[in-house]
Design a protein around this motif. Structure first.
Motif, PDB file in Angstrom:
ATOM      1  N   ALA A  24      -1.005  -4.495   3.399  1.00  0.00           N
ATOM      2  CA  ALA A  24      -1.014  -3.852   2.080  1.00  0.00           C
ATOM      3  C   ALA A  24       0.085  -2.801   1.970  1.00  0.00           C
ATOM      4  O   ALA A  24       0.799  -2.725   0.958  1.00  0.00           O
ATOM      5  N   ALA A  25       0.252  -1.975   3.001  1.00  0.00           N
ATOM      6  CA  ALA A  25       1.284  -0.939   2.974  1.00  0.00           C
ATOM      7  C   ALA A  25       2.673  -1.559   2.957  1.00  0.00           C
ATOM      8  O   ALA A  25       3.573  -1.075   2.249  1.00  0.00           O
ATOM      9  N   ARG A  26       2.854  -2.622   3.724  1.00  0.00           N
ATOM     10  CA  ARG A  26       4.155  -3.317   3.724  1.00  0.00           C
ATOM     11  C   ARG A  26       4.483  -3.810   2.323  1.00  0.00           C
ATOM     12  O   ARG A  26       5.601  -3.610   1.817  1.00  0.00           O
ATOM     13  N   ASN A  27       3.529  -4.464   1.687  1.00  0.00           N
ATOM     14  CA  ASN A  27       3.777  -5.011   0.353  1.00  0.00           C
ATOM     15  C   ASN A  27       3.997  -3.909  -0.679  1.00  0.00           C
ATOM     16  O   ASN A  27       4.858  -4.027  -1.557  1.00  0.00           O
ATOM     17  N   ALA A  28       3.198  -2.833  -0.578  1.00  0.00           N
ATOM     18  CA  ALA A  28       3.340  -1.738  -1.533  1.00  0.00           C
ATOM     19  C   ALA A  28       4.728  -1.107  -1.423  1.00  0.00           C
ATOM     20  O   ALA A  28       5.350  -0.746  -2.431  1.00  0.00           O
TER      21      ALA A  28
END
Length: 227
Positions: free
Chosen positions: A92-96
């Protein structure tokens, strides 16, 4: 009429789910249709449909001939949750961080939540922190652009709330977690996907270690599904 029934069911689902996440319906408690019907001013039919949906999503346990209960979570269950969170929060953090509006997301959404966590620590000794902590992470999940990932993590619901509340009880953990949140925000705002993923995974791993420290200090948690 069919649309109206679905609306009532959706309302019942959301309101009962919020009670579970907020801890208003505590682990081990029996969920009584009549009580919820009176509380929400709804007939038993949408309440029963909502309870069945909450059971499918893992928020409740159905016990034959006894009804629905709020699940009680064992220590090993929490460790499994943390393993899942480490992987999924990292994604999730990577995508955000890779989103075109990453910097605006941090300044407009994450930063206010972070500041509220700081305020709760400074003014109230951390009381109320865990609810805002969940909101902080949930914002990242939903900014990931992966609806299935966000839905899966959302459906951990009260179990995630319990995890956050437990790990934050370890002395010194909240200030450390806030420093980690600040680093994650900086990486997301800079669009550094690799760093955002590494920091997010490390953050969840440290929360799991803190949870283990609380269990060791306070004695093992006697939480099991309420069968």
């Amino acid at each position: 009429m069919a649309i109206e029934r679905q609306t009532y069911k959706g309302r019942a689902y959301q309101e009962i789910r919020q009670m579970l996440v907020d801890g208003e319906l505590p682990p081990g408690a029996k969920v009584v249709v009549r009580v919820l019907s009176e509380r929400l001013a709804l007939s038993p039919t949408p309440i029963k449909s909502a309870l069945a949906g909450l059971e499918r999503d893992g928020f409740l346990v159905a016990v034959p001939h006894r009804g629905y209960f709020v699940p009680e979570v064992a220590v090993e269950d929490m460790r499994e949750i943390y393993e899942l969170r480490e992987a999924l929060d990292g994604i999730a953090a990577r995508n955000a961080a890779g989103a075109p509006d990453a910097a605006e997301f941090v300044s407009g959404t994450l930063r206010p939540l972070y500041e509220e966590q700081r305020r709760l620590l400074d003014e109230r000794g951390g009381e109320g922190y865990s609810a805002v902590d969940v909101a902080f992470h949930r914002a990242i999940w939903h900014a990931s652009g992966n609806a299935r990932l966000a839905q899966f993590l959302d459906n951990l619901g009260g179990q995630l709330r319990f995890a956050s509340g437990s790990s934050s009880r370890l002395p010194g953990r909240i200030p450390e977690a806030l420093d980690e949140h600040e680093a994650i925000m900086a990486a997301v705002a800079a669009g550094d996907s690799d760093l955002a993923e590494r920091l997010s995974r490390a953050h969840v791993r440290r929360a799991a270690e803190a949870f283990g420290g609380v269990v060791t200090r306070d004695s093992p948690l006697p939480y099991r599904p309420a069968h």
